[in-house]
Design a protein around this motif. Structure first.
Motif: not given
Length: 256
Positions: A14, A18, A173, A207, A212, A232
């Motif tokens: 995770r 980011t 996610d 977004r 992601a 990502d």
């Protein structure tokens, strides 16, 4: 690595999503545990064990997940549908689940429910598994770890017709655009501008939903042409594809 470190692997993945640079993985379609070890040594951030487009069995997938886990490499598993196998894969140490052909909110909700314990979901609880260190972790501690670092959920958007994307992406996610299936759905060979517009629409929805964005590319160099330059979560090729390419190259060299 300890057996409970699946939660640390999820946290690491995770964080990579980011970090401002793509987290790069590859599909695993071959049953050899060497693949997971080679992927980790090559510097991949994760692997996706493929139970959709491969000859792997569930037991093969469990063995690969266990070996990747032992190597300190997050292993997600791609599944064509949500069923009882999801819980067994998570209990073996899978870092997450990647669901193909996501078109309906009900599918996304089913995925979330199957990977979360009550009250957030309907996943059945057992401590007799690797993720819970075969009962060495107390129930409350295990539930707390799962709540803090739940399985990473990836949904593949592969058609031009889905439920409204904001609702579809909410439980996820990662929103993963399946450009090959999407191109076929749009009318292969889809005009590049048509496919790119569809990919852009998915990216913008991801977004907007603070999810992601990612997808598959045959090579890192081809990512930009597929609209994945700012992904990502980037899945590059597969072990089988890379082996086939290397074999063709070697055979060509030997025949010259």
């Amino acid at each position: 690595m300890t057996l409970a470190d699946v939660h640390l692997l999820r946290r690491r993945l995770r964080a990579a999503l980011t970090a401002g640079e793509p987290a790069v993985g590859t599909f695993v379609k071959l049953a050899s545990p060497d693949v997971a070890e080679l992927a980790e040594a090559a510097g991949f951030a994760f692997v996706v064990v493929d139970l959709e487009h491969s000859a792997l069995t569930e037991q093969n997938a469990i063995d690969l997940v266990r070996h990747a886990h032992a190597c300190g490499l997050p292993a997600l598993v791609r599944v064509p549908e949500v069923d009882a196998a999801v819980n067994r894969l998570l209990e073996a140490g899978a870092a997450g689940i990647q669901l193909s052909m996501l078109t309906r909110v009900a599918q996304a909700e089913a995925l979330a429910a199957a990977t979360r314990f009550a009250p957030a979901g309907r996943r059945s609880v057992s401590l007799a598994n690797r993720a819970a260190r075969f009962g060495a972790v107390p129930l409350a501690a295990f539930l707390g770890a799962e709540q803090d670092d739940p399985p990473v959920l990836v949904g593949q958007i592969e058609t031009g017709h889905t439920d409204p994307l904001p609702d579809l992406l909410a439980p996820l996610d990662v929103c993963f655009v399946g450009s090959t299936d999407l191109a076929v759905d749009l009318g292969l060979p889809a005009a590049p501008a048509v496919l790119r517009a569809a990919v852009d629409r998915v990216r913008e929805a991801a977004r907007s939903a603070a999810v992601a964005f990612g997808g598959w590319t045959p090579t890192r160099g081809a990512a930009a042409d597929l609209g994945l330059s700012d992904a990502d979560y980037l899945v590059v090729g597969s072990d089988l594809q890379m082996l086939a390419t290397a074999l063709r190259t070697a055979a060509g060299e030997e025949n010259q």
